[in-house]
Design a protein around this motif. Structure first.
Motif, PDB file in Angstrom:
ATOM      1  N   MET A   1      -8.558   0.100   1.019  1.00  0.00           N
ATOM      2  CA  MET A   1      -7.958   1.297   0.441  1.00  0.00           C
ATOM      3  C   MET A   1      -8.938   2.448   0.439  1.00  0.00           C
ATOM      4  N   ARG A   2      -8.396   3.653   0.604  1.00  0.00           N
ATOM      5  CA  ARG A   2      -9.197   4.873   0.625  1.00  0.00           C
ATOM      6  C   ARG A   2      -8.801   5.791  -0.523  1.00  0.00           C
ATOM      7  N   ASN A   3      -9.474   6.915  -0.589  1.00  0.00           N
ATOM      8  CA  ASN A   3      -9.297   7.825  -1.713  1.00  0.00           C
ATOM      9  C   ASN A   3      -7.838   8.243  -1.898  1.00  0.00           C
ATOM     10  N   GLU A   4      -7.381   8.195  -3.160  1.00  0.00           N
ATOM     11  CA  GLU A   4      -6.050   8.638  -3.571  1.00  0.00           C
ATOM     12  C   GLU A   4      -4.930   7.836  -2.921  1.00  0.00           C
ATOM     13  N   GLN A   5      -5.178   6.559  -2.711  1.00  0.00           N
ATOM     14  CA  GLN A   5      -4.125   5.650  -2.284  1.00  0.00           C
ATOM     15  C   GLN A   5      -3.793   4.701  -3.431  1.00  0.00           C
ATOM     16  N   ALA A   6      -2.520   4.282  -3.488  1.00  0.00           N
ATOM     17  CA  ALA A   6      -2.051   3.407  -4.555  1.00  0.00           C
ATOM     18  C   ALA A   6      -1.625   2.067  -3.976  1.00  0.00           C
ATOM     19  N   VAL A   7      -1.557   1.072  -4.851  1.00  0.00           N
ATOM     20  CA  VAL A   7      -1.173  -0.266  -4.420  1.00  0.00           C
ATOM     21  C   VAL A   7      -0.290  -0.898  -5.488  1.00  0.00           C
ATOM     22  N   ILE A   8       0.761  -1.574  -5.047  1.00  0.00           N
ATOM     23  CA  ILE A   8       1.692  -2.267  -5.935  1.00  0.00           C
ATOM     24  C   ILE A   8       1.219  -3.701  -6.108  1.00  0.00           C
ATOM     25  N   SER A   9       1.122  -4.137  -7.359  1.00  0.00           N
ATOM     26  CA  SER A   9       0.672  -5.503  -7.635  1.00  0.00           C
ATOM     27  C   SER A   9       1.780  -6.273  -8.343  1.00  0.00           C
ATOM     28  N   PRO A  10       2.395  -7.278  -7.689  1.00  0.00           N
ATOM     29  CA  PRO A  10       3.426  -8.084  -8.351  1.00  0.00           C
ATOM     30  C   PRO A  10       2.829  -8.909  -9.493  1.00  0.00           C
ATOM     31  N   SER A  11       3.675  -9.373 -10.389  1.00  0.00           N
ATOM     32  CA  SER A  11       3.199 -10.110 -11.562  1.00  0.00           C
ATOM     33  C   SER A  11       2.486 -11.409 -11.191  1.00  0.00           C
TER      34      SER A  11
ATOM     35  N   LEU B   1       0.832  -1.201   0.000  1.00  0.00           N
ATOM     36  CA  LEU B   1       0.000   0.000   0.000  1.00  0.00           C
ATOM     37  C   LEU B   1       0.872   1.259   0.000  1.00  0.00           C
ATOM     38  N   ILE B   2       0.474   2.255  -0.796  1.00  0.00           N
ATOM     39  CA  ILE B   2       1.163   3.544  -0.816  1.00  0.00           C
ATOM     40  C   ILE B   2       0.171   4.606  -0.359  1.00  0.00           C
TER      41      ILE B   2
ATOM     42  N   ARG C   1       4.302  -8.951 -16.478  1.00  0.00           N
ATOM     43  CA  ARG C   1       4.214  -7.522 -16.164  1.00  0.00           C
ATOM     44  C   ARG C   1       3.692  -7.323 -14.747  1.00  0.00           C
ATOM     45  N   MET C   2       4.166  -6.262 -14.101  1.00  0.00           N
ATOM     46  CA  MET C   2       3.606  -5.846 -12.821  1.00  0.00           C
ATOM     47  C   MET C   2       2.650  -4.695 -13.074  1.00  0.00           C
ATOM     48  N   GLU C   3       1.911  -4.292 -12.025  1.00  0.00           N
ATOM     49  CA  GLU C   3       0.937  -3.218 -12.201  1.00  0.00           C
ATOM     50  C   GLU C   3       0.814  -2.417 -10.902  1.00  0.00           C
ATOM     51  N   VAL C   4       0.515  -1.141 -11.052  1.00  0.00           N
ATOM     52  CA  VAL C   4       0.222  -0.268  -9.913  1.00  0.00           C
ATOM     53  C   VAL C   4      -1.137   0.368 -10.152  1.00  0.00           C
ATOM     54  N   TYR C   5      -1.986   0.378  -9.126  1.00  0.00           N
ATOM     55  CA  TYR C   5      -3.299   1.027  -9.181  1.00  0.00           C
ATOM     56  C   TYR C   5      -3.290   2.249  -8.267  1.00  0.00           C
TER      57      TYR C   5
ATOM     58  N   ILE D   1      -6.380   4.659 -11.793  1.00  0.00           N
ATOM     59  CA  ILE D   1      -5.339   4.740 -12.808  1.00  0.00           C
ATOM     60  C   ILE D   1      -4.472   3.496 -12.684  1.00  0.00           C
ATOM     61  N   TRP D   2      -4.204   2.871 -13.807  1.00  0.00           N
ATOM     62  CA  TRP D   2      -3.333   1.693 -13.816  1.00  0.00           C
ATOM     63  C   TRP D   2      -2.074   1.993 -14.632  1.00  0.00           C
ATOM     64  N   GLY D   3      -0.962   1.502 -14.126  1.00  0.00           N
ATOM     65  CA  GLY D   3       0.307   1.624 -14.833  1.00  0.00           C
ATOM     66  C   GLY D   3       1.026   0.289 -14.791  1.00  0.00           C
ATOM     67  N   MET D   4       1.627  -0.087 -15.918  1.00  0.00           N
ATOM     68  CA  MET D   4       2.267  -1.400 -16.017  1.00  0.00           C
ATOM     69  C   MET D   4       3.682  -1.286 -16.565  1.00  0.00           C
ATOM     70  N   ALA D   5       4.532  -2.218 -16.139  1.00  0.00           N
ATOM     71  CA  ALA D   5       5.902  -2.306 -16.635  1.00  0.00           C
ATOM     72  C   ALA D   5       6.318  -3.771 -16.629  1.00  0.00           C
ATOM     73  N   GLY D   6       7.251  -4.118 -17.520  1.00  0.00           N
ATOM     74  CA  GLY D   6       7.729  -5.492 -17.520  1.00  0.00           C
ATOM     75  C   GLY D   6       8.184  -5.961 -18.878  1.00  0.00           C
TER      76      GLY D   6
END
Length: 275
Positions: free
Chosen positions: A228-238, A25-26, A198-202, A253-258
């Protein structure tokens, strides 16, 4: 810049609630006049946010052992607040609410500003390593590829807007976009999936103070959740599923890398396989 290390699925099986939140959690991304950054060892993605009532500059490359931050990196920016101005070297870009900006590798001076201090921008960024330079480009949601999925009967009727992907806004490896749930719908990415390559962040937002999203993660046969609450992000491993259910509709918002940039490279998981 905070650093997060990788966690294996075997280790996560034994995590309690606090450990899961600490690892994935971020919180507190958006602070006035401060760019808060989290560096994840999962595909080396950097997640950040700021509220630039006064101009906020991208930091130097010292933390990355480079001359400047984007010396070996690219970046995606989405504004979820009031009108923003982003200066990239000699160019300036005006970002409306939910506009995006792709910044290619090699940009040296990046400054985030609010057009009106009384209605400040809320800048969200994802940055990934890069090995080639792609053109910096402004992104308008109305010009993006959009896909409508789900149904009201399954409580997952949603609109996916693809901001950064091959054939639209070119990048080295970053893929980024936004999903908005229709009123009365609460499930995202269900049926769920993993993507080993790929991993992903929400980033979850447009939640009121009394609303939460239960973000589900873990291997399909060993699931966990993060409140999770408003404007919090989460790291999702592959190796992890990544879906959520809210107490109301929301946007993320989703962002992916890999390994690749193929949006449909997913390993589907049937609901009957979840535990």
């Amino acid at each position: 810049m905070q650093v997060r290390y990788s966690s294996s699925p075997e280790a996560v099986r034994g995590y309690d609630t606090d450990a899961i939140r600490r690892e994935f959690l971020i919180e507190d991304l958006f602070a006035e006049n401060s760019l808060n950054l989290v560096y994840s060892h999962i595909d080396r993605i950097i997640v950040g946010g700021c509220v630039p009532v006064e101009p906020v500059s991208l930091p130097s490359g010292e933390a990355l052992h480079g001359e400047y931050f984007l010396e070996r990196r690219e970046m995606g920016v989405i504004n979820i607040g009031g009108p923003a101005r982003v200066k990239v070297d000699e160019a300036a870009f005006e970002l409306r609410h939910k506009d995006g900006l792709y910044i290619g590798m090699g940009a040296k001076d990046v400054v985030f500003e609010s057009v009106e201090a009384s209605n400040p921008a809320r800048i969200y960024i994802n940055s990934t390593p890069a090995h080639r330079t792609c053109p910096t480009a402004l992104i308008r949601p109305e010009d993006c590829v959009r896909v409508e999925l789900g149904s009201i009967e399954q409580s997952n009727h949603r609109m996916i807007t693809k901001y950064i992907l091959p054939g639209q806004i070119e990048s080295c490896q970053l893929v980024m976009g936004m999903t908005s749930l229709k009123p009365g719908n609460v499930w995202n990415s269900m049926p769920c999936h993993t993507h080993e390559r790929r991993m992903e962040v929400y980033l979850y937002f447009e939640l009121d103070e009394d609303s939460v999203v239960f973000h589900y993660m873990g291997q399909p046969d060993e699931t966990r959740h993060i409140v999770m609450r408003n404007e919090q992000a989460v790291i999702s491993p592959s190796w992890s599923i990544h879906c959520g259910c809210g107490t109301s509709n929301y946007t993320f918002i989703w962002g992916m890398a890999g390994e690749n940039q193929t949006f449909d490279d997913m390993d589907g998981v049937k609901a009957t396989e979840l535990k």
